[in-house]
Design an enzyme around this catalytic site. Structure first.
Site, short mmCIF file in Angstrom:
data_model
loop_
_atom_site.label_atom_id
_atom_site.label_comp_id
_atom_site.label_asym_id
_atom_site.label_seq_id
_atom_site.Cartn_x
_atom_site.Cartn_y
_atom_site.Cartn_z
N HIS A 185 0.84 -1.21 0.00
CA HIS A 185 0.00 0.00 0.00
C HIS A 185 0.88 1.26 0.00
O HIS A 185 1.21 1.81 1.05
CB HIS A 185 -0.90 -0.02 1.24
CG HIS A 185 -1.98 1.01 1.24
ND1 HIS A 185 -3.19 0.81 1.88
CD2 HIS A 185 -2.06 2.25 0.70
CE1 HIS A 185 -3.95 1.88 1.73
NE2 HIS A 185 -3.27 2.77 1.02
N HIS A 209 -10.93 0.04 0.87
CA HIS A 209 -10.80 1.18 1.77
C HIS A 209 -12.13 1.27 2.52
O HIS A 209 -13.12 1.76 1.98
CB HIS A 209 -10.53 2.45 0.95
CG HIS A 209 -10.53 3.72 1.73
ND1 HIS A 209 -9.39 4.47 1.91
CD2 HIS A 209 -11.52 4.39 2.38
CE1 HIS A 209 -9.69 5.55 2.62
NE2 HIS A 209 -10.97 5.51 2.91
N ASN A 247 -6.25 9.32 7.00
CA ASN A 247 -7.45 8.54 6.71
C ASN A 247 -7.08 7.06 6.64
O ASN A 247 -6.27 6.68 5.78
CB ASN A 247 -8.04 9.00 5.37
CG ASN A 247 -9.31 8.25 5.00
OD1 ASN A 247 -9.66 7.24 5.57
ND2 ASN A 247 -9.99 8.76 3.97
N ASP A 307 0.88 2.70 3.76
CA ASP A 307 -0.01 3.76 3.28
C ASP A 307 0.77 5.06 3.13
O ASP A 307 0.30 6.15 3.49
CB ASP A 307 -1.20 3.94 4.21
CG ASP A 307 -2.30 4.81 3.60
OD1 ASP A 307 -2.22 5.15 2.40
OD2 ASP A 307 -3.25 5.19 4.34
#
Length: 428
Positions: free
Chosen positions: A56, A177, A276, A303
């Site tokens: 990711h 997600h 997020n 991420d």
């Protein structure tokens, strides 16, 4: 390629051994190895792991080269010990066609710092209304196996079901997600005591948990694979644990920042902590650590979300969500999981290399440190202690939540198929 002799490394944290690299492969592992003419790397006290794999990563190219490029992002990856990154699809244009994913894949080949495997969008334009060209992206030169609208949730259950059915034909996986959009309208941080005291819009845990519950049931119904991106709540852990107990083919990831940071940091109003999903509570953090240790959460994924300074150097409400993470991930995992006794170094290798490579079908990555295997390796000095200074990052962006924080461990060397991309902490 010349030969490289890594002397006295603790392979997966075990007893010291020598490892000989010859060309692109590991030639020998054992005690007292020697080879005339080999470049010797003295690795006493250091940990040798298979090259890390990040399922990711946001590389931003094409379209947001002011934040990151494939070149700068893969340099950051090599500095963090990674030999493969999976590049998310929320670029401009969106990676929803064979042409765009092939462009990203070729840029990765040109960079040479690590393998870049593009992730294809689930829906056209990430709009959630029509399936993207999943088959064409899989059949392209990029060989896409992972599909995600990350940054947005595939909130339509019918579209999600169709995507799961489609990728089943070629062994692909949909990476969700998990964020119910109606429950997070105007949300600025985790919904709880801190958000109430600060007067900021709350992001409830149920917005994540409800989507995960729906999607594991859909995966069970169609007999397909689903992967949960950046799982962040204790409730999400329990849903995934239940799903696995039923034999549902679900995997999940946690980010380094969700293993360490809590919503208490938002009291500073520093937008570097805006992300997020949002930073959660101490209870959530402890649940995530335990779940990573017991295998309920399968992997750590960064991420890595770079942003230019103007998108973070502003008031909280206007700031972009996201943090860079490739260059600090292993240190955070050592701090939260290894130094606390929750994971061994072999466990780290499983969760940051072996399993992510397996989920993403990254051939030649996440392999054992053994003769005949590809020489994708990273060498770590676990005794190192240092203060995070983003000025030294290879990433084009500097939005790290760890600036000024002391973290343990340092990647000193990274090899991609026998070629050094990092030597003594310096990119090659």
């Amino acid at each position: 390629m010349s030969k490289i002799l890594i002397r006295g490394a603790r392979v997966l944290g075990g007893e010291p051994q020598d490892v000989l690299i010859d060309g692109e492969t590991v030639a020998a592992v054992g005690d007292g190895l020697s080879d005339e003419g080999a470049t010797v790397v003295e690795a006493g006290g250091k940990i040798l792991l298979p090259g890390l794999v990040d399922l990711h990563t946001h590389l931003r190219e094409p379209g947001r080269e002011d934040s990151e490029t494939v070149l700068t992002g893969t340099r950051a990856a090599a500095g963090g010990g990674y030999t493969t990154v999976f590049a998310m699809a929320n670029t401009f244009p969106v990676a929803d066609t064979a042409g765009v994913v092939e462009q990203v894949w070729r840029l990765g080949k040109e960079s040479g710092y690590c393998d870049v495997q593009p992730i294809g969008a689930v829906t056209v334009g990430l709009e959630g209304r029509k399936l993207a060209e999943l088959g064409a992206m899989h059949e392209s030169a990029a060989g896409v196996t992972v599909f995600s609208d990350d940054g947005k949730c595939v909130d339509d259950a019918v579209i999600m079901r169709r995507a799961l059915e489609y990728v089943k034909a070629f062994g692909g996986v949909v990476a969700q997600h998990a964020q119910e959009p109606r429950l997070t309208e105007g949300a600025q941080m985790n919904e709880g005591v801190v958000s109430a005291e600060l007067g900021l819009g709350g992001w409830p845990a149920v917005a994540e948990e409800s989507i995960i519950a729906r999607d594991v049931l859909l995966a069970e119904h169609v007999g397909s694979r689903v992967h949960i991106c950046h799982l962040s709540t204790a409730g999400s852990v329990e849903i995934v644990r239940w799903a696995k107990s039923r034999g549902i083919d679900v995997t999940a990831e946690v980010t380094p920042h969700h293993l360490l940071l809590t919503d208490e940091l938002v009291r500073s109003y520093n937008p570097v902590y805006k992300v997020n999903p949002p930073l959660r509570t101490e209870r959530d953090v402890m649940a995530l650590r335990e779940a990573l240790a017991d295998g309920t959460i399968d992997i750590v994924a960064t991420d890595h979300a770079p942003h230019p300074h103007e998108d973070k150097d502003c008031e909280w409400a206007a700031a972009a969500m996201g943090m860079v993470g490739l260059e600090t991930a292993l240190s955070v995992v050592q701090h939260t999981m290894v130094d606390t006794g929750l994971l061994t170094w072999a466990g780290v290798a499983e969760r940051m290399s072996v399993k992510p490579a397996e989920i993403g079908r990254a051939t030649g990555q996440g392999r054992p440190v053994a003769p005949g295997e590809p020489a994708n390796l990273t060498l770590v000095d676990p005794a190192y202690r240092g203060t995070v200074d983003p000025a030294g990052f290879a990433s084009r962006s500097r939005n790290t939540p760890y600036e000024g924080r002391e973290l343990p461990g340092r990647v000193t060397h990274t090899w991609l198929r026998g070629r050094a991309t990092l030597v003594d902490g310096k990119l090659q």
